[in-house]
Scaffold this motif. Sequence first.
Motif, mmCIF file in Angstrom:
data_model
loop_
_atom_site.group_PDB
_atom_site.id
_atom_site.type_symbol
_atom_site.label_atom_id
_atom_site.label_comp_id
_atom_site.label_asym_id
_atom_site.label_seq_id
_atom_site.Cartn_x
_atom_site.Cartn_y
_atom_site.Cartn_z
ATOM 1 N N PHE A 40 22.893 58.779 35.082
ATOM 2 C CA PHE A 40 23.405 58.400 36.238
ATOM 3 C C PHE A 40 22.270 59.001 37.631
ATOM 4 C CE2 PHE A 40 26.513 58.887 39.742
ATOM 5 C CZ PHE A 40 27.183 57.827 39.369
ATOM 6 N N GLY A 58 20.873 53.385 32.909
ATOM 7 C CA GLY A 58 22.390 53.322 33.070
ATOM 8 C C GLY A 58 23.083 51.889 32.527
ATOM 9 N N THR A 112 23.865 61.377 29.896
ATOM 10 C CA THR A 112 24.560 60.637 30.966
ATOM 11 C C THR A 112 24.304 61.157 32.406
ATOM 12 O OG1 THR A 112 26.674 60.438 29.217
ATOM 13 C CG2 THR A 112 27.049 60.028 31.911
ATOM 14 N N ALA A 169 29.434 55.358 33.583
ATOM 15 C CA ALA A 169 28.971 56.979 33.586
ATOM 16 C C ALA A 169 30.063 57.659 32.896
ATOM 17 C CB ALA A 169 28.455 57.326 34.899
#
Length: 273
Positions: free
Chosen positions: A79, A127, A75, A63
Motif C-alpha cells: 500500500f 498492490g 500489505t 489493502a
Amino acid sequence: MRKELGKMVIVVIGSLLLASSLNFFLIPADVFASGFTGISQLLSYIVPLSTGVLLLLLNIPVAILGWLKVGKSFTIYSFMSVVLTAIFLEVIPVYAFSQDIMLNAVFGGVIGAAGAGLLLKWGASSGGLDIIVLVLARYSDRPVGSFFFILNSIIVVASGLLLDPEKALFTLISIYVTSRFIDTIHTRYVKLTAMIVTKNADKLNKAIHERLTRGITRIPAKGGYTFDEKEMLVIVITRYELYDLKNIVEEVDPAAFTNIVETANIFGLFRKD
C-alpha cells in the motif's frame, strides 16, 4: 533496521519507475497498463478524477483484504507503493519522450515491469491484483493466471471501444512486454517449491513456522562429499513469500543450500490458512 530501510528505498524506486512509465510513455500515447493501473487509466476517461487518485481509491478495499488475509508487512509495503505511485503520478508532469506509439508501448511496459519486478523481489508489490491473486493462491488450488487474463482482456477490449482498435493492439503489446519482463526479473509462477539442505533443521523449521504459514516436509540427507548428516526441508510457498523465506534462511543458517523450483501445479494437502 538496515533491511527495512533498504526495502523502503526499493519501494520508493519501484513506485517512481511505475509512475514514470505511465506519465512519460503510456498516458501520452493513450496506451493502457495492466491490472488496477490500467483500470484506473480507463476510469480517468469516464470520471473527473486523475489516474493517481483513482489508483489509490481502488486499492483501499484491496489493502483491507490484504491486511486481514495476507499479512501486515506485505500489505503495508504494497500500500505504501500504491500511495507513492499515486503521489508521483500527480507530481511528475505528463510528457511524451516520443511520438511513436510502438516505442511508448514497449518502453512503458519495460519500465513499469522493472518497477513491479523490483517490488516483488523485495517482498512487496504494486498492490491491486497482486494482493487479490495472493489471497486466491492461498485459498484455492486453481490456476490464477486466468484472473490476470480476464482483467487484462477487459482492459484491452475497453481501450478499443473507448478510443480505437489500434490503441487496443498497442495496449496488448505493452501488457505482454510487462508480463515477460517481470518473468525475467522475478518468476512467472505464483507457487514455488523450496528445497533447503541444512544441518540446523530444527531451528530452521521453527523459524519458518513462526513467520510463514506453510507446511514443511523433512527428508534425511547426507553430504555426497563430506558425508555429513543433514536434512532437506521441502516447502511450497507463493512467490510473494520468497523474500521472507530467503531472509529466514540467511538469518538461521547462512550455510544452508537452497534450491527454488517453479511449481506449475500441486495436488493434495496444501496449507492455505
